[in-house]
Scaffold this motif. Structure first.
Motif, PDB file in Angstrom:
ATOM      1  N   THR A   1      -4.486  -4.150 -16.045  1.00  7.42           N
ATOM      2  CA  THR A   1      -3.307  -3.493 -16.623  1.00  7.42           C
ATOM      3  C   THR A   1      -2.042  -3.890 -15.858  1.00  7.42           C
ATOM      4  N   ARG A   2      -0.883  -3.677 -16.504  1.00  5.52           N
ATOM      5  CA  ARG A   2       0.400  -3.962 -15.838  1.00  5.52           C
ATOM      6  C   ARG A   2       0.522  -3.118 -14.581  1.00  5.52           C
ATOM      7  N   GLU A   3       0.035  -1.887 -14.667  1.00  4.07           N
ATOM      8  CA  GLU A   3       0.122  -0.998 -13.499  1.00  4.07           C
ATOM      9  C   GLU A   3      -0.705  -1.546 -12.332  1.00  4.07           C
ATOM     10  N   GLU A   4      -1.903  -2.032 -12.645  1.00  2.94           N
ATOM     11  CA  GLU A   4      -2.744  -2.615 -11.584  1.00  2.94           C
ATOM     12  C   GLU A   4      -2.084  -3.868 -11.000  1.00  2.94           C
ATOM     13  N   LYS A   5      -1.528  -4.689 -11.881  1.00  6.70           N
ATOM     14  CA  LYS A   5      -0.846  -5.900 -11.389  1.00  6.70           C
ATOM     15  C   LYS A   5       0.299  -5.507 -10.453  1.00  6.70           C
ATOM     16  N   ASN A   6       1.047  -4.508 -10.870  1.00 10.45           N
ATOM     17  CA  ASN A   6       2.180  -4.078 -10.042  1.00 10.45           C
ATOM     18  C   ASN A   6       1.722  -3.562  -8.688  1.00 10.45           C
ATOM     19  N   THR A   7       0.598  -2.854  -8.678  1.00 11.84           N
ATOM     20  CA  THR A   7       0.065  -2.338  -7.404  1.00 11.84           C
ATOM     21  C   THR A   7      -0.327  -3.497  -6.486  1.00 11.84           C
ATOM     22  N   ILE A   8      -0.975  -4.496  -7.092  1.00  9.09           N
ATOM     23  CA  ILE A   8      -1.407  -5.664  -6.301  1.00  9.09           C
ATOM     24  C   ILE A   8      -0.175  -6.383  -5.724  1.00  9.09           C
ATOM     25  N   LEU A   9       0.857  -6.530  -6.551  1.00  7.14           N
ATOM     26  CA  LEU A   9       2.073  -7.225  -6.103  1.00  7.14           C
ATOM     27  C   LEU A   9       2.812  -6.416  -5.042  1.00  7.14           C
ATOM     28  N   GLN A  10       2.819  -5.112  -5.251  1.00  9.14           N
ATOM     29  CA  GLN A  10       3.497  -4.230  -4.273  1.00  9.14           C
ATOM     30  C   GLN A  10       2.823  -4.362  -2.901  1.00  9.14           C
ATOM     31  N   ALA A  11       1.476  -4.385  -2.920  1.00 11.59           N
ATOM     32  CA  ALA A  11       0.732  -4.527  -1.655  1.00 11.59           C
ATOM     33  C   ALA A  11       1.065  -5.874  -1.017  1.00 11.59           C
ATOM     34  N   ALA A  12       1.067  -6.938  -1.843  1.00 11.24           N
ATOM     35  CA  ALA A  12       1.358  -8.287  -1.314  1.00 11.24           C
ATOM     36  C   ALA A  12       2.715  -8.292  -0.616  1.00 11.24           C
ATOM     37  N   MET A  13       3.687  -7.636  -1.231  1.00  8.69           N
ATOM     38  CA  MET A  13       5.055  -7.674  -0.698  1.00  8.69           C
ATOM     39  C   MET A  13       5.250  -6.751   0.502  1.00  8.69           C
ATOM     40  N   ARG A  14       4.251  -5.915   0.796  1.00 11.10           N
ATOM     41  CA  ARG A  14       4.304  -5.103   2.023  1.00 11.10           C
ATOM     42  C   ARG A  14       3.655  -5.836   3.199  1.00 11.10           C
ATOM     43  N   ALA A  15       3.101  -6.998   2.959  1.00  8.62           N
ATOM     44  CA  ALA A  15       2.430  -7.743   4.040  1.00  8.62           C
ATOM     45  C   ALA A  15       3.454  -8.098   5.116  1.00  8.62           C
ATOM     46  N   PRO A  16       2.993  -8.291   6.345  1.00  7.84           N
ATOM     47  CA  PRO A  16       3.914  -8.762   7.379  1.00  7.84           C
ATOM     48  C   PRO A  16       4.519 -10.095   6.951  1.00  7.84           C
ATOM     49  N   THR A  17       5.758 -10.320   7.342  1.00 10.24           N
ATOM     50  CA  THR A  17       6.428 -11.568   6.974  1.00 10.24           C
ATOM     51  C   THR A  17       7.372 -11.970   8.108  1.00 10.24           C
ATOM     52  N   ALA A  18       7.365 -13.242   8.458  1.00  7.76           N
ATOM     53  CA  ALA A  18       8.108 -13.713   9.624  1.00  7.76           C
ATOM     54  C   ALA A  18       9.591 -13.339   9.506  1.00  7.76           C
ATOM     55  N   GLY A  19      10.068 -12.581  10.475  1.00  9.22           N
ATOM     56  CA  GLY A  19      11.487 -12.191  10.506  1.00  9.22           C
ATOM     57  C   GLY A  19      11.901 -11.350   9.310  1.00  9.22           C
ATOM     58  N   ASN A  20      10.939 -10.798   8.600  1.00 12.46           N
ATOM     59  CA  ASN A  20      11.195 -10.037   7.353  1.00 12.46           C
ATOM     60  C   ASN A  20      11.943 -10.893   6.331  1.00 12.46           C
ATOM     61  N   MET A  21      11.729 -12.225   6.405  1.00 17.06           N
ATOM     62  CA  MET A  21      12.485 -13.133   5.515  1.00 17.06           C
ATOM     63  C   MET A  21      11.783 -13.378   4.180  1.00 17.06           C
ATOM     64  N   MET A  22      10.528 -12.970   4.086  1.00 17.43           N
ATOM     65  CA  MET A  22       9.737 -13.188   2.851  1.00 17.43           C
ATOM     66  C   MET A  22       9.873 -14.635   2.391  1.00 17.43           C
ATOM     67  N   LEU A  23       9.304 -15.513   3.218  1.00 22.14           N
ATOM     68  CA  LEU A  23       9.434 -16.953   2.959  1.00 22.14           C
ATOM     69  C   LEU A  23       8.406 -17.415   1.920  1.00 22.14           C
TER      70      LEU A  23
END
Ligand code: FMN
Length: 262
Positions: free
Chosen positions: A23-45
């Motif tokens: 579902t779109r909701e499940e996809k959004n949850t997966i993407l939200q989790a991905a975007m909360r991952a650690p990222t170098a300098g918080n730059m989301m490279l």
């Protein structure tokens, strides 16, 4: 054992999917989790491309070393290392010009930036994998997206300072996951070192391979350990796909490192 550890320790790659859509909701949850991952300098490279067009999925099933299950995955997502967004932002801000005016040398993204952006993209991808798993959605990485640079660049209109790190196929497992058959890993003593790097003593190679032999996908050798390692060498190391991957990644790197500072 807590639920998070159970999810992590019972994960296995899923290549056969139930018809149930994600579902779109499940996809959004997966993407939200991905975007909360650690990222170098918080730059989301990194950037994430949801591949919804069946024509693209069908093409990927061919360009990624002929893996038909990609076309049947309910949700396919491409993870890119991405310095383009920051370069566009830097240029827009006038930072490179200001740098030159101060007598400092401007530069373009290089190998280090590429590696860092790859780290970012992969960490986001793996976070998506675990989030999906916690929702009962399986996944499989496709490393072959690094192949066929020219085709993939064109298919997704990828700009200069991007690099396709991995593709993820998501879907509910076709069969029950009550007791997942997990592929074994090397024994921890060969992987985890204390204080300094420790090469494996060749006398320990049979022991190293004891559980691993027969545990790689599509393994058909049942022979001695050496025969098994030789088969793996042929299938994974000197095979067409690995040579193509090396050629293609070299091309990608040239587009980053061959650029001239204007
Ligand atoms: C970077 C990377 C690339 C991979 N590429 C592929 C692939 O192209 N096709 C595929 O079927 N599995 C691919 N896999 C999945 C591995 O084959 C799988 O993780 C491994 O065999 C261990 O199995 P498990 O995940 O079920 O424990 C890839 C995994 C990683 C981490």
């Amino acid at each position: 054992m807590n639920d998070t550890l159970k999810t992590i320790l019972n994960r296995r790659s899923t290549r056969k999917y139930a018809d149930t859509p994600i579902t779109r909701e499940e996809k959004n949850t997966i993407l939200q989790a991905a975007m909360r991952a650690p990222t170098a300098g918080n730059m989301m490279l990194y950037s994430i491309i949801e591949v919804e067009d069946q024509v693209l999925k069908d093409k990927l099933a061919i360009t990624c070393d002929n893996q038909p299950f990609i076309a049947s995955a309910p949700y396919v997502v491409l993870f890119l290392a991405d310095y383009q967004r920051w370069m566009d932002l830097f240029n827009w801000s006038g930072a490179p010009q200001a740098c030159v005016e101060k007598g400092l040398q401007q530069r373009l993204p290089g190998e280090g930036d590429l590696m860092l952006a790859c780290c970012d993209a992969l960490i986001a991808a793996q976070t998506a994998v675990i989030a999906a798993e916690s929702l009962g959605i399986g996944s499989c990485y496709i490393g072959d997206i690094m192949e066929n640079c020219e085709q993939h660049r064109e298919m997704f209109q990828l700009p200069q300072f991007t690099f396709p790190v991995c593709l993820l196929c998501f879907g509910r497992p076709y069969a029950s996951r009550e007791n997942p058959r997990l592929l074994k890993r090397f024994d921890r003593r060969f992987i985890v070192h204390q204080d300094r790097y420790q090469s494996v003593d060749p006398v320990d190679f049979p022991e190293l391979m004891r559980d691993a032999a027969g545990q790689f996908p599509a393994d058909r050798s049942g022979d001695s350990v050496k025969a098994y390692v030789q088969a793996l060498y042929n299938r994974k190391f000197v095979s067409g796909f690995s040579k193509e991957m090396t050629r293609s990644v070299k091309k990608w790197m040239e587009t980053w490192t061959g650029a001239e500072v204007k």
